[in-house]
Design a protein around this motif. Structure first.
Motif, mmCIF file in Angstrom:
data_model
loop_
_atom_site.group_PDB
_atom_site.id
_atom_site.type_symbol
_atom_site.label_atom_id
_atom_site.label_comp_id
_atom_site.label_asym_id
_atom_site.label_seq_id
_atom_site.Cartn_x
_atom_site.Cartn_y
_atom_site.Cartn_z
ATOM 1 N N VAL A 77 15.494 -22.041 7.000
ATOM 2 C CA VAL A 77 16.444 -23.118 6.686
ATOM 3 C C VAL A 77 16.339 -23.565 5.227
ATOM 4 O O VAL A 77 16.959 -24.557 4.824
ATOM 5 N N GLU A 178 17.561 -25.117 15.357
ATOM 6 C CA GLU A 178 18.476 -26.264 15.211
ATOM 7 C C GLU A 178 17.729 -27.483 14.680
ATOM 8 O O GLU A 178 18.228 -28.205 13.818
ATOM 9 N N TRP A 180 14.965 -27.532 12.922
ATOM 10 C CA TRP A 180 14.595 -27.312 11.530
ATOM 11 C C TRP A 180 15.812 -27.410 10.610
ATOM 12 O O TRP A 180 15.699 -27.860 9.469
ATOM 13 N N GLN A 181 16.984 -27.032 11.109
ATOM 14 C CA GLN A 181 18.201 -27.205 10.319
ATOM 15 C C GLN A 181 18.491 -28.694 10.107
ATOM 16 O O GLN A 181 18.886 -29.113 9.012
ATOM 17 N N ALA A 185 18.491 -30.333 6.432
ATOM 18 C CA ALA A 185 19.721 -30.984 5.972
ATOM 19 C C ALA A 185 19.440 -32.415 5.520
ATOM 20 O O ALA A 185 19.938 -32.858 4.478
#
Length: 194
Positions: A77, A178, A180-181, A185
């Motif tokens: 990521v 997800e 880690w995203q 972000a």
């Protein structure tokens, strides 16, 4: 992801005054104290239950499955080793049965001291032990808390499955990624990283 290569992160030295800590009883297990690894000044502090094996049976350093899976997701990521610091609820690896609740309660004093010194931008709790210890609630679990940020004792915290759970159950990889995203972000947004 196929060309991913895990790497050893530098270990932060345990403070001299704590190297021989015997308060929780885990020193009797014969494992050494591991204070943390990665960048000690990193904005993202990752909390795991306890250190894994750092050396093989011949005392040669190696990268365990927890580190491989954690690094693979974080780097996928866009996070770098400089962004991350890993520490533990228990600073020694248990090698036999112990009083889990009492030991974790005692060892949380070390984590609280680390947090006061490091003041990370966010904390990522991996696995139920880390979640329950950091949130100070034995009823909580990753499944019910993942996918959003929480505010705990003045810190922004996210939760995700333990990397070993992901290795044992590959169907959790997408949820792990997800989370880690979400973490990346938020980090990039707060730091205006492109």
């Amino acid at each position: 992801m196929n060309d991913f290569c895990a790497s050893l992160w530098p270990e932060e030295s345990t403070p001299d005054s704590l190297k021989n800590c015997s308060n929780c009883g885990l020193f009797q297990h014969g494992s050494r104290m591991v204070w943390g690894e990665g960048n000690p000044k990193a904005p993202i502090l990752i909390l795991l239950d306890n250190p894994g094996s750092r050396e093989d049976s011949k005392n040669k350093p190696f990268i365990c499955g927890t580190r491989q899976t954690l690094q693979q997701a974080a780097f996928h990521v866009g996070l770098t080793p400089d962004d991350l610091y890993v520490t533990y609820v228990l600073k020694r690896k248990p090698t036999r049965a112990y009083d889990k609740e009492q030991t974790r309660k005692i060892c949380m004093n070390h984590l609280e001291a680390q947090l006061q010194t490091k003041r990370p931008q966010m904390i990522v709790c991996l696995g139920n032990v880390a979640v329950q210890s950091f949130f100070q609630n034995q009823e909580l679990d990753v499944k019910s808390l993942r996918g959003q940020f929480h505010h705990v004792n003045g810190y922004k915290a996210a939760v995700a499955y333990h990397p070993l759970a992901v290795r044992r159950r590959p169907n959790l990889w997408s949820a792990f990624l997800e989370d880690w995203q979400l973490i990346a972000a938020q980090y990039f947004k707060e730091n205006q990283v492109q």
